[in-house]
Design an enzyme around this catalytic site. Structure first.
Site, PDB file in Angstrom:
ATOM      1  N   THR A  48      43.512  -3.858 -34.100  1.00 40.74           N
ATOM      2  CA  THR A  48      42.158  -3.335 -33.949  1.00 40.74           C
ATOM      3  C   THR A  48      41.783  -3.225 -32.476  1.00 40.74           C
ATOM      4  O   THR A  48      40.915  -2.426 -32.109  1.00 40.74           O
ATOM      5  CB  THR A  48      41.152  -4.212 -34.713  1.00 40.74           C
ATOM      6  N   TYR A 136      52.073 -13.110 -37.859  1.00 42.33           N
ATOM      7  CA  TYR A 136      51.331 -12.049 -38.548  1.00 42.33           C
ATOM      8  C   TYR A 136      52.276 -11.285 -39.465  1.00 42.33           C
ATOM      9  O   TYR A 136      53.191 -10.597 -39.003  1.00 42.33           O
ATOM     10  CB  TYR A 136      50.709 -11.126 -37.499  1.00 42.33           C
ATOM     11  N   LYS A 164      48.797 -15.184 -40.320  1.00 45.20           N
ATOM     12  CA  LYS A 164      47.820 -14.141 -40.619  1.00 45.20           C
ATOM     13  C   LYS A 164      48.439 -13.277 -41.705  1.00 45.20           C
ATOM     14  O   LYS A 164      49.470 -12.636 -41.501  1.00 45.20           O
ATOM     15  CB  LYS A 164      47.490 -13.308 -39.382  1.00 45.20           C
ATOM     16  N   VAL A 204      41.013 -13.381 -39.893  1.00 43.74           N
ATOM     17  CA  VAL A 204      41.051 -12.581 -38.670  1.00 43.74           C
ATOM     18  C   VAL A 204      40.580 -11.210 -39.109  1.00 43.74           C
ATOM     19  O   VAL A 204      41.318 -10.453 -39.734  1.00 43.74           O
ATOM     20  CB  VAL A 204      42.450 -12.533 -38.045  1.00 43.74           C
TER      21      VAL A 204
END
Length: 298
Positions: A48, A136, A164, A204
């Protein structure tokens, strides 16, 4: 449980000036805004945050600016993922020098390494600095899922501190939460509440860029044991979540809404394209529903 990455962490956009250059002061103002409204974690230079289009120098400037602004009030995590282990280690050491509180690294993408290559990649990262590492897992973007065996082995490393999770596999995530003992963070806003129900400890969140209080309200209600309130608040938030997570890439949708609210954002960088009027109107409709969730929570 100690959570070195915070509990409600915004996957913060990277504000740019109208000409596309980095806006460190805007990043500081946005980080303060997010922390003031309930985020106890900020992740910079993630997806992002448009990390693929920012230089290493820009990443360092951004991280230092956010640390200066909110580093005494929130956990600031630096995204250091890449598909080049040497580059990831360079980014990690730079983040340590800047004062980051933790590191986020995505599974190496595009080249589709073996599970053993992935394990060695994350182990090298965890060995490179004393900072805690959040692994992640997002196979829809990377092309390679983290296997159960890989995560079980990584969980043995003292600095592999969290996952994540954007695998979109609730059963698999629930089993890994139980088997690894690792703190799991939802990396998919659509699944924040379901993942909390099976043992996740934090998020997150892309949506937290524009609805931090509403995002937190859902999880606070669940944590307090009021599952009915959590369900109701989540239902109010869903139109925004659906719009932001399905109509375009998260940086595009978050920046469109931030611009509408006169908050630091600026344009996205190519190959992403800024939201047009139709998309912005659809996002605003979802945002108004989320504001209702915040009002109910307060």
């Amino acid at each position: 449980m100690h959570l070195p990455f915070g509990r409600i962490a915004a996957a913060m956009v990277t504000p740019f000036h109208p000409d596309g250059s980095l806006d460190p002061e805007g990043a500081q103002a946005l980080a303060v805004h997010l922390v003031d409204r309930g985020c106890d974690g900020i992740v910079v230079s993630g997806t992002t945050g448009e990390a693929p289009t920012t230089s290493d120098a820009e990443k360092d400037t951004l991280l230092r600016a956010v640390l200066e602004a909110v580093g005494d009030r929130a956990a600031v995590t630096a995204g250091v993922g890449s598909n080049d282990t040497r580059h990831t280690l360079e980014l990690a050491r730079a983040a340590e020098r800047a004062g980051a509180h933790g590191l986020l690294a995505v599974t190496p993408y595009y080249s589709k390494p073996s599970q053993e290559g992935i394990r060695q990649h994350f182990t090298a990262l965890a060995d490179a600095t004393p900072l805690p590492v959040m692994v992640y897992d997002i196979p829809g973007r990377t092309g390679t899922a983290l296997s159960r065996d890989t995560l079980l082995r990584l969980a043995e490393h003292p600095r592999i501190a969290a996952v994540k999770d954007a695998a979109y596999h609730l059963l698999g995530s629930a089993r890994l939460i139980a088997d690894t003992g690792l703190p799991y963070y939802s990396g998919a806003d659509e699944l924040n509440l379901p993942l909390f129900a099976v043992g996740a400890v934090g998020v997150v969140s892309t949506v937290a860029n524009v609805a931090p209080a509403a995002t937190r309200a859902v999880l606070d209600a669940h944590t307090s044991g009021d599952t009915a309130a959590a369900t109701a608040l989540n239902a109010r938030l869903l139109p925004l979540v659906e719009a932001m997570m399905t109509l375009a890439q998260g940086a595009v949708t978050a920046k469109a809404l931030l611009r509408q609210r006169q908050l630091p954002a600026g344009p996205v960088r190519l190959p992403l394209l800024d939201a047009d009027r139709e998309l912005t109107e659809a996002l605003l409709s979802g945002y108004l529903a989320a504001e209702g969730a915040s009002a109910v929570a307060s």
